[in-house]
Design a protein around this motif. Structure first.
Motif, PDB file in Angstrom:
ATOM      1  N   GLN A 214       1.419  -6.525  -5.898  1.00  0.00           N
ATOM      2  CA  GLN A 214       0.010  -6.125  -5.816  1.00  0.00           C
ATOM      3  C   GLN A 214      -0.031  -4.788  -5.077  1.00  0.00           C
ATOM      4  O   GLN A 214       0.305  -4.729  -3.901  1.00  0.00           O
ATOM      5  CB  GLN A 214      -0.793  -7.171  -5.063  1.00  0.00           C
ATOM      6  CG  GLN A 214      -0.740  -8.565  -5.673  1.00  0.00           C
ATOM      7  CD  GLN A 214      -1.399  -9.585  -4.788  1.00  0.00           C
ATOM      8  OE1 GLN A 214      -2.524  -9.400  -4.326  1.00  0.00           O
ATOM      9  NE2 GLN A 214      -0.700 -10.693  -4.522  1.00  0.00           N
ATOM     10  N   VAL A 215      -0.447  -3.761  -5.762  1.00  0.00           N
ATOM     11  CA  VAL A 215      -0.279  -2.400  -5.239  1.00  0.00           C
ATOM     12  C   VAL A 215      -1.619  -1.679  -5.169  1.00  0.00           C
ATOM     13  O   VAL A 215      -2.477  -1.856  -6.039  1.00  0.00           O
ATOM     14  CB  VAL A 215       0.693  -1.591  -6.134  1.00  0.00           C
ATOM     15  CG1 VAL A 215       0.941  -0.205  -5.546  1.00  0.00           C
ATOM     16  CG2 VAL A 215       2.010  -2.338  -6.326  1.00  0.00           C
ATOM     17  N   GLU A 216      -1.763  -0.870  -4.137  1.00  0.00           N
ATOM     18  CA  GLU A 216      -2.855   0.092  -4.096  1.00  0.00           C
ATOM     19  C   GLU A 216      -2.315   1.396  -3.539  1.00  0.00           C
ATOM     20  O   GLU A 216      -1.314   1.412  -2.809  1.00  0.00           O
ATOM     21  CB  GLU A 216      -4.030  -0.415  -3.269  1.00  0.00           C
ATOM     22  CG  GLU A 216      -3.735  -0.626  -1.805  1.00  0.00           C
ATOM     23  CD  GLU A 216      -4.972  -1.083  -1.042  1.00  0.00           C
ATOM     24  OE1 GLU A 216      -5.427  -0.311  -0.164  1.00  0.00           O
ATOM     25  OE2 GLU A 216      -5.468  -2.189  -1.327  1.00  0.00           O
ATOM     26  N   VAL A 217      -2.961   2.492  -3.910  1.00  0.00           N
ATOM     27  CA  VAL A 217      -2.550   3.830  -3.483  1.00  0.00           C
ATOM     28  C   VAL A 217      -3.683   4.462  -2.701  1.00  0.00           C
ATOM     29  O   VAL A 217      -4.842   4.414  -3.118  1.00  0.00           O
ATOM     30  CB  VAL A 217      -2.206   4.728  -4.698  1.00  0.00           C
ATOM     31  CG1 VAL A 217      -1.828   6.136  -4.235  1.00  0.00           C
ATOM     32  CG2 VAL A 217      -1.081   4.119  -5.520  1.00  0.00           C
ATOM     33  N   ILE A 218      -3.335   5.036  -1.550  1.00  0.00           N
ATOM     34  CA  ILE A 218      -4.311   5.835  -0.810  1.00  0.00           C
ATOM     35  C   ILE A 218      -3.710   7.217  -0.572  1.00  0.00           C
ATOM     36  O   ILE A 218      -2.497   7.358  -0.416  1.00  0.00           O
ATOM     37  CB  ILE A 218      -4.703   5.189   0.537  1.00  0.00           C
ATOM     38  CG1 ILE A 218      -3.478   5.021   1.452  1.00  0.00           C
ATOM     39  CG2 ILE A 218      -5.406   3.856   0.312  1.00  0.00           C
ATOM     40  CD1 ILE A 218      -3.842   4.588   2.860  1.00  0.00           C
ATOM     41  N   ALA A 219      -4.548   8.219  -0.578  1.00  0.00           N
ATOM     42  CA  ALA A 219      -4.064   9.585  -0.388  1.00  0.00           C
ATOM     43  C   ALA A 219      -5.192  10.471   0.086  1.00  0.00           C
ATOM     44  O   ALA A 219      -6.366  10.219  -0.217  1.00  0.00           O
ATOM     45  CB  ALA A 219      -3.493  10.133  -1.689  1.00  0.00           C
ATOM     46  N   ALA A 220      -4.827  11.511   0.822  1.00  0.00           N
ATOM     47  CA  ALA A 220      -5.827  12.463   1.304  1.00  0.00           C
ATOM     48  C   ALA A 220      -6.456  13.226   0.151  1.00  0.00           C
ATOM     49  O   ALA A 220      -7.584  13.710   0.250  1.00  0.00           O
ATOM     50  CB  ALA A 220      -5.199  13.421   2.299  1.00  0.00           C
ATOM     51  N   GLY A 221      -5.735  13.361  -0.959  1.00  0.00           N
ATOM     52  CA  GLY A 221      -6.256  14.047  -2.132  1.00  0.00           C
ATOM     53  C   GLY A 221      -5.485  13.634  -3.358  1.00  0.00           C
ATOM     54  O   GLY A 221      -4.376  13.083  -3.264  1.00  0.00           O
ATOM     55  N   LEU A 222      -6.067  13.869  -4.519  1.00  0.00           N
ATOM     56  CA  LEU A 222      -5.440  13.500  -5.780  1.00  0.00           C
ATOM     57  C   LEU A 222      -5.209  14.736  -6.641  1.00  0.00           C
ATOM     58  O   LEU A 222      -5.853  15.774  -6.466  1.00  0.00           O
ATOM     59  CB  LEU A 222      -6.324  12.507  -6.543  1.00  0.00           C
ATOM     60  CG  LEU A 222      -6.705  11.220  -5.822  1.00  0.00           C
ATOM     61  CD1 LEU A 222      -7.623  10.385  -6.705  1.00  0.00           C
ATOM     62  CD2 LEU A 222      -5.466  10.415  -5.444  1.00  0.00           C
ATOM     63  N   SER A 223      -4.316  14.596  -7.581  1.00  0.00           N
ATOM     64  CA  SER A 223      -4.072  15.576  -8.655  1.00  0.00           C
ATOM     65  C   SER A 223      -3.980  17.000  -8.152  1.00  0.00           C
ATOM     66  O   SER A 223      -3.001  17.387  -7.550  1.00  0.00           O
ATOM     67  CB  SER A 223      -5.155  15.428  -9.734  1.00  0.00           C
ATOM     68  OG  SER A 223      -5.092  14.125 -10.292  1.00  0.00           O
TER      69      SER A 223
ATOM     70  N   ASN B 272       5.634   4.905   2.396  1.00  0.00           N
ATOM     71  CA  ASN B 272       5.202   6.220   2.858  1.00  0.00           C
ATOM     72  C   ASN B 272       5.769   7.322   1.969  1.00  0.00           C
ATOM     73  O   ASN B 272       6.951   7.661   2.050  1.00  0.00           O
ATOM     74  CB  ASN B 272       5.653   6.431   4.308  1.00  0.00           C
ATOM     75  CG  ASN B 272       5.380   7.851   4.786  1.00  0.00           C
ATOM     76  OD1 ASN B 272       4.439   8.501   4.339  1.00  0.00           O
ATOM     77  ND2 ASN B 272       6.212   8.337   5.690  1.00  0.00           N
ATOM     78  N   CYS B 273       4.913   7.884   1.132  1.00  0.00           N
ATOM     79  CA  CYS B 273       5.291   8.986   0.234  1.00  0.00           C
ATOM     80  C   CYS B 273       4.405  10.190   0.513  1.00  0.00           C
ATOM     81  O   CYS B 273       3.871  10.817  -0.410  1.00  0.00           O
ATOM     82  CB  CYS B 273       5.156   8.559  -1.226  1.00  0.00           C
ATOM     83  SG  CYS B 273       6.141   7.133  -1.701  1.00  0.00           S
TER      84      CYS B 273
ATOM     85  N   ARG C 186       0.871  -1.190   0.000  1.00  0.00           N
ATOM     86  CA  ARG C 186       0.000   0.000   0.000  1.00  0.00           C
ATOM     87  C   ARG C 186       0.899   1.228   0.000  1.00  0.00           C
ATOM     88  O   ARG C 186       1.737   1.383   0.895  1.00  0.00           O
ATOM     89  CB  ARG C 186      -0.927  -0.012   1.210  1.00  0.00           C
ATOM     90  CG  ARG C 186      -1.849   1.217   1.286  1.00  0.00           C
ATOM     91  CD  ARG C 186      -2.925   1.036   2.345  1.00  0.00           C
ATOM     92  NE  ARG C 186      -3.884   0.023   1.937  1.00  0.00           N
ATOM     93  CZ  ARG C 186      -4.200  -1.064   2.653  1.00  0.00           C
ATOM     94  NH1 ARG C 186      -3.598  -1.286   3.811  1.00  0.00           N
ATOM     95  NH2 ARG C 186      -5.091  -1.930   2.214  1.00  0.00           N
ATOM     96  N   VAL C 187       0.727   2.075  -1.002  1.00  0.00           N
ATOM     97  CA  VAL C 187       1.486   3.325  -1.101  1.00  0.00           C
ATOM     98  C   VAL C 187       0.626   4.453  -0.548  1.00  0.00           C
ATOM     99  O   VAL C 187      -0.509   4.653  -1.001  1.00  0.00           O
ATOM    100  CB  VAL C 187       1.883   3.627  -2.557  1.00  0.00           C
ATOM    101  CG1 VAL C 187       2.607   4.973  -2.648  1.00  0.00           C
ATOM    102  CG2 VAL C 187       2.756   2.511  -3.116  1.00  0.00           C
TER     103      VAL C 187
END
Length: 319
Positions: free
Chosen positions: A28-37, A170-171, A7-8
């Motif tokens: 096997q990857v997934e991305v989570i983020a507080a906001g995109l783009s 963690n990015c 998980r990124v």
């Protein structure tokens, strides 16, 4: 172990490129983020390849060279938003070759007759320039083609990201002050002006005043004017006086700026750190590969750092 579940956290250019390289490596990857783009710091960047405010020099040079090669290859695809663009960095006194010289294939010198008044030296080089609105969208689309989910989800605790995965990457940039408890991170405010494209084909850069940068960077339909580097400032409100100062500095370098129309004003906060953190931390819940603190060089370091992230995850799979 191969094909790890990863998980990124973070969907700026560093997070998305890390996720892309991990998926291409078979994880096997997934991305989570507080906001995109548009909500990411990456979306504000002028995105001119340049190792700006990133350390340590040896690692940054290596990451920058790898990213240069990756971005140059992507410039063949117009959908990527990447193109190669010639430009000049100008100096008011003689300058030695930059410490990152080995990261670029060619570096010339601006001839005396091409130096604006008041300047005594200059670098002449062609580097990738990235239209971040296009490139971030391209990255997300490419990830989805590879089966990578990209979800908006605010993360308040890195340990909570371990549910259902083997490794967390963690990015989160400046967010790592809280998520990783890293108080060495500090904000550096940057304000830019977006103008209509007025036929500009080369970029210009002057870093004579570290807090008041001057740069004019052409994109396909816009030109980015900058900028600022305000230490410890995280205010995202546009400051009209700063806008006027940016316009005045850029007009002095490129007089055509005076005739172009202003389209937008943007503010972002760079995640500054004494050194980029790219290392694995083993926690009770599992390993975290940290990749943050890229200063003003997120785009410049992204693909190179992503390669090291993949290597860190590979080593975990063998452990």
């Amino acid at each position: 172990m191969s094909g790890m579940r990863v998980r990124v956290a973070g969907a700026g250019v560093v997070g998305l490129t890390s996720a892309l390289r991990l998926a291409e490596a078979g994880h096997q990857v997934e991305v989570i983020a507080a906001g995109l783009s548009e909500s990411t710091t990456s979306s504000i960047a002028a995105a001119l390849w340049y190792p700006y405010r990133a350390y340590p020099e040896t690692a940054v040079t290596r990451w920058s060279a790898a990213s240069f090669a990756a971005l140059r290859a992507l410039s063949a695809d117009p959908r990527s938003g990447v193109r190669l663009c010639p430009g000049r960095e100008l100096f008011r006194r003689p300058a030695p070759d930059p410490w990152w010289r080995s990261a670029v294939p060619e570096l010339g010198r601006v001839s005396a007759d091409q130096l604006p008044e008041g300047y005594l030296d200059g670098y002449l080089l062609t580097v990738p320039v990235v239209d971040m609105a296009l490139h971030l969208a391209w990255l997300v689309a490419r990830l989805r083609e590879l089966g990578v989910g990209v979800e908006v989800q605010r993360l308040d605790d890195l340990d909570a990201a371990f549910t259902g995965v083997d490794v967390v990457v963690n990015c989160t940039g400046l967010g790592s002050r809280e998520l990783a408890g890293d108080r060495t991170l500090s904000p550096v405010r940057g304000q830019v002006v977006v103008m209509e494209q007025f036929g500009l084909t080369e970029w210009l850069l002057d870093q004579s005043e570290p807090a008041e940068l001057t740069y004019v960077v052409p994109r396909q339909s816009t030109v980015i004017l900058g900028g600022t580097a305000e230490e410890g400032e995280a205010d995202l409100e546009v400051r009209p006086a700063v806008t006027e100062a940016i316009l005045a500095r850029c007009r002095a370098l490129v007089p055509e700026v005076a005739q172009a129309r202003v389209l937008d004003h943007r503010v972002g906060v760079r995640p500054a750190r004494p050194a980029v953190r790219l290392e694995t931390e083993v926690r009770a819940r599992g390993p975290v590969v940290h990749c943050y603190g890229h200063g003003g060089a997120g785009v410049t370091l992204s693909y190179g750092c992503a390669e090291d992230v993949v290597e860190q995850v590979r080593q975990l799979g063998q452990g």
